[in-house]
Design a protein around this motif. Structure first.
Motif, mmCIF file in Angstrom:
data_model
loop_
_atom_site.group_PDB
_atom_site.id
_atom_site.type_symbol
_atom_site.label_atom_id
_atom_site.label_comp_id
_atom_site.label_asym_id
_atom_site.label_seq_id
_atom_site.Cartn_x
_atom_site.Cartn_y
_atom_site.Cartn_z
ATOM 1 N N MET A 1 0.821 -1.195 0.000
ATOM 2 C CA MET A 1 0.000 0.000 0.000
ATOM 3 C C MET A 1 0.863 1.255 0.000
ATOM 4 O O MET A 1 0.563 2.216 -0.669
ATOM 5 C CB MET A 1 -0.927 -0.038 1.220
ATOM 6 N N ILE A 4 2.152 2.162 -3.488
ATOM 7 C CA ILE A 4 1.143 2.797 -4.329
ATOM 8 C C ILE A 4 1.020 4.276 -3.979
ATOM 9 O O ILE A 4 0.946 5.135 -4.855
ATOM 10 C CB ILE A 4 -0.217 2.076 -4.187
ATOM 11 N N PHE A 5 1.042 4.590 -2.689
ATOM 12 C CA PHE A 5 0.966 5.978 -2.233
ATOM 13 C C PHE A 5 2.135 6.778 -2.817
ATOM 14 O O PHE A 5 1.946 7.890 -3.332
ATOM 15 C CB PHE A 5 0.995 6.023 -0.701
ATOM 16 N N GLU A 8 1.697 7.263 -6.689
ATOM 17 C CA GLU A 8 0.667 8.243 -7.017
ATOM 18 C C GLU A 8 1.108 9.660 -6.656
ATOM 19 O O GLU A 8 0.808 10.608 -7.374
ATOM 20 C CB GLU A 8 -0.645 7.874 -6.337
ATOM 21 N N THR A 9 1.844 9.802 -5.559
ATOM 22 C CA THR A 9 2.376 11.115 -5.181
ATOM 23 C C THR A 9 3.349 11.607 -6.237
ATOM 24 O O THR A 9 3.293 12.768 -6.664
ATOM 25 C CB THR A 9 3.082 11.037 -3.810
ATOM 26 N N SER A 31 -7.799 11.856 -8.094
ATOM 27 C CA SER A 31 -7.195 10.600 -7.662
ATOM 28 C C SER A 31 -8.236 9.765 -6.929
ATOM 29 O O SER A 31 -9.144 10.308 -6.303
ATOM 30 C CB SER A 31 -6.013 10.875 -6.725
ATOM 31 N N ASP A 32 -8.064 8.452 -6.994
ATOM 32 C CA ASP A 32 -8.952 7.576 -6.230
ATOM 33 C C ASP A 32 -8.336 7.228 -4.880
ATOM 34 O O ASP A 32 -8.863 6.430 -4.141
ATOM 35 C CB ASP A 32 -9.316 6.324 -7.014
ATOM 36 N N ASN A 33 -7.224 7.871 -4.539
ATOM 37 C CA ASN A 33 -6.542 7.632 -3.276
ATOM 38 C C ASN A 33 -6.966 8.704 -2.265
ATOM 39 O O ASN A 33 -6.439 9.816 -2.252
ATOM 40 C CB ASN A 33 -5.023 7.655 -3.494
ATOM 41 N N THR A 34 -7.923 8.353 -1.416
ATOM 42 C CA THR A 34 -8.469 9.292 -0.433
ATOM 43 C C THR A 34 -7.392 9.838 0.495
ATOM 44 O O THR A 34 -7.332 11.043 0.745
ATOM 45 C CB THR A 34 -9.569 8.609 0.416
ATOM 46 N N LEU A 36 -4.194 10.189 0.042
ATOM 47 C CA LEU A 36 -3.299 11.108 -0.656
ATOM 48 C C LEU A 36 -3.947 12.478 -0.829
ATOM 49 O O LEU A 36 -3.338 13.507 -0.518
ATOM 50 C CB LEU A 36 -2.896 10.531 -2.012
ATOM 51 N N HIS A 70 -11.381 13.822 -5.132
ATOM 52 C CA HIS A 70 -11.329 12.374 -4.935
ATOM 53 C C HIS A 70 -12.332 11.722 -5.875
ATOM 54 O O HIS A 70 -13.484 12.144 -5.960
ATOM 55 C CB HIS A 70 -11.662 12.004 -3.488
ATOM 56 N N ARG A 73 -13.157 4.562 -6.963
ATOM 57 C CA ARG A 73 -12.463 3.607 -7.841
ATOM 58 C C ARG A 73 -13.320 3.219 -9.042
ATOM 59 O O ARG A 73 -12.790 3.005 -10.124
ATOM 60 C CB ARG A 73 -12.072 2.361 -7.069
#
Length: 91
Positions: A1, A4-5, A8-9, A31-34, A36, A70, A73
């Protein structure tokens, strides 16, 4: 995990770099990463966190107009499909 963070960053930071080169200072970042998005919007970057997060925060504070959103997904399925179709590999 955590990987992935970081990926994406770095992708968001690279988007800022590309925008800078093109003279663009107004962006919408999705992004779908809450986690982040919340971390960037809240602007709380701890010493141990990614250097990329600090750089994103600096860019936003330099007068850029940035809207962070946000996406669920399920709404990001198209992007995932495109990435797979172009042979993009996420490690």
């Amino acid at each position: 995990m955590e990987a992935i963070f970081k990926i994406e960053t770095r992708a968001i930071l690279e988007g800022f770099r590309l925008a800078w080169k093109k003279g663009i200072r107004q962006l919408e970042v999705e992004s779908d990463n809450t986690l982040l998005i919340e971390t960037i919007v809240e602007g709380v970057v701890e010493d141990g966190q990614l250097m990329e997060l600090r750089r994103i925060h600096q860019i936003v504070c330099q007068g850029w107009k940035v809207c962070f959103r946000h996406l669920s997904r399920t709404h990001n399925v198209v992007v995932d499909h495109m990435a797979k179709g172009y042979g993009v590999k996420i490690y």
